[in-house]
Design an enzyme around this catalytic site. Structure first.
Site, PDB file in Angstrom:
ATOM      1  N   CYS A 209       0.831  -1.212   0.000  1.00 26.36           N
ATOM      2  CA  CYS A 209       0.000   0.000   0.000  1.00 26.36           C
ATOM      3  C   CYS A 209       0.870   1.270   0.000  1.00 26.36           C
ATOM      4  CB  CYS A 209      -0.897  -0.066   1.237  1.00 26.36           C
ATOM      5  SG  CYS A 209      -1.711   1.467   1.685  1.00 26.36           S
TER       6      CYS A 209
ATOM      7  N   CYS B 135       0.129   3.861   2.686  1.00 22.58           N
ATOM      8  CA  CYS B 135       0.563   3.373   3.999  1.00 22.58           C
ATOM      9  C   CYS B 135       2.042   3.696   4.211  1.00 22.58           C
ATOM     10  CB  CYS B 135       0.346   1.865   4.130  1.00 22.58           C
ATOM     11  SG  CYS B 135      -1.376   1.351   3.955  1.00 22.58           S
TER      12      CYS B 135
END
Length: 104
Positions: free
Chosen positions: A29, A32
């Site tokens: 991600c 993230c």
């Protein structure tokens, strides 16, 4: 910043003395990864008032499913063992602090 797992979630998050910000994250991600430096800075600056931890959703499906996390990053603040606030998506540190002000 601490990595929590299905195995130690209760001890590290539910049993914590201070509010805990949990980032539900994944290695794949990009947003993230963007949040990493922001969360490390937040953890250092607010260490006396807030515990900041990360939980990898791919390696910890029990906790991820228990809190119905579908998007990454998802942030959930726990206070007294209960989730009190949830936020989805990357954000700058200033905005994150503003959003956390009512739970700190």
């Amino acid at each position: 910043m601490i990595d929590v797992t299905d195995g130690n979630f209760a001890a590290e998050v539910i049993g914590a003395e201070v509010p805990v910000l949990v980032e539900f994250t994944a290695d794949w991600c990009p947003p993230c990864r963007q949040m990493g430096p922001v969360l490390r800075a937040l953890a250092a600056e607010e260490a006396d008032r807030l515990k900041v931890v990360q939980l990898n959703v791919d390696r910890n499906p029990e906790t991820t499913n228990a809190y119905k996390v579908l998007s990454m990053p998802t942030f959930i603040v726990f206070r007294g063992g209960e989730p009190v606030k949830a936020m989805v998506g990357a954000r700058p540190k200033r905005r994150l602090l503003e959003e956390l002000s009512d739970v700190l």
